[in-house]
Design a protein around this motif. Structure first.
Motif: not given
Length: 301
Positions: A232-253
């Motif tokens: 669960s911790l690994v999945s949660n960490t992965l979700n957090q990373i994907m969430k931040r990467l998505t946010s960064v992608t929005i900002i860069i766009s």
């Protein structure tokens, strides 16, 4: 010939050869399978009555090897034969645990006692060994759980897998051991109730066997929970990373979208101004800043 240690009532044989087994079979007038059963590492625990005694085969815990910087526990079978007032123990290899047990006794005293008493003391020693190893497993598990509070590493999953294998081996052996004890109690193989010392030792063995079984059950459940938590911790960490990467992608766009808009070959705002580029940069930075504030407020960045 296999190593033999002998007292008046106890004879221990380690790593017997085929010739040794044949000689023992003739000497004690018993079938060979009583002496060669320990060669099968998967031999289940069992108890049989002999014409002049009993035959017991049980599993003893030991450290098989070091795996992932941790002890991997397994079990090896040991045969106990009480026949005509003498106890014989047989193991397929040399094990320091048997030597440790023998060294705890004064050969001029305890090892000259009734073989049934020695056998019961050996069973108690085996149970204490299970409890000792389970406590070491608990310490290893606690150490891994403490690491989870900081970060989950791939190494931790490998260690958990090693612990799981150890607990499975121990729990399986304890199940057979408990069945053997129940059979011994029901059928009075050693006349337990007629000997107060034997009865006390047998009660202690039963108590420690129950304790070891409960410990193995609890630790296996805790281990299973720890593996679920780690996943669960690994999945949660992965979700957090994907969430931040998505946010960064929005900002860069945002600047990409704006510069793409002003790059069209049509009439556009600010195209006649000398500071048009500066205005576009300011607009891009301002929109990016507002987007960052919004994403942080929504805990998306």
């Amino acid at each position: 010939m296999g190593a033999i240690e002998e007292s008046a009532t106890w004879r221990h044989i380690a790593a017997p050869s085929v010739q040794d087994i044949e000689a023992l079979s003739k000497e004690y007038d018993l079938p060979m399978y009583y002496f060669e059963g320990v060669s099968d590492l998967d031999e289940p625990s069992r108890l049989e009555r002999l014409a002049n005694g009993i035959f017991i085969i049980i599993d003893f815990p030991y450290v098989k090897r070091i795996e992932n910087d941790m002890n991997l526990y397994d079990t090896f079978p040991i045969s106990i034969i009480i026949n005509n007032g003498k106890m014989i123990t047989i193991t397929a290899a040399h094990h320091e645990y048997i030597e440790e047990f023998r060294n705890r006794f004064d050969k001029s005293d305890d090892l000259e006692r009734k073989p049934g008493i020695i056998a019961m003391q050996l069973l108690q020693y085996i149970m204490k060994s299970y409890i000792r190893d389970l406590r070491e497993i608990r310490e290893d598990l606690t150490h891994i759980e403490d690491r989870f509070l900081k970060r989950v590493y791939n190494e931790d999953f490998r260690k958990l897998f090693t612990l799981e294998k150890s607990i499975i081996h121990i729990k399986t052996a304890l199940t057979g051991f408990n069945s053997m004890l129940n059979k011994m109690s029901e059928r009075q193989y050693l006349q337990i109730e007629t000997d107060s010392e034997m009865e006390l030792l047998f009660d202690n063995v039963q108590i420690e066997s129950q304790q070891a079984s409960e410990m193995a059950t609890i630790y296996r459940e805790v281990l299973s929970s720890a593996m679920d938590v780690a996943s669960s911790l690994v999945s949660n960490t992965l979700n957090q990373i994907m969430k931040r990467l998505t946010s960064v992608t929005i900002i860069i766009s945002i600047p990409t979208l704006i510069t793409g808009f002003f790059g069209m070959n049509v009439g556009l705002p600010f195209q006649d101004l000398s500071i048009a580029v500066l205005i576009i940069v300011v607009i891009s930075v301002l929109l990016c800043y507002l987007t960052v504030l919004y994403l942080r407020r929504k805990d998306l960045l």
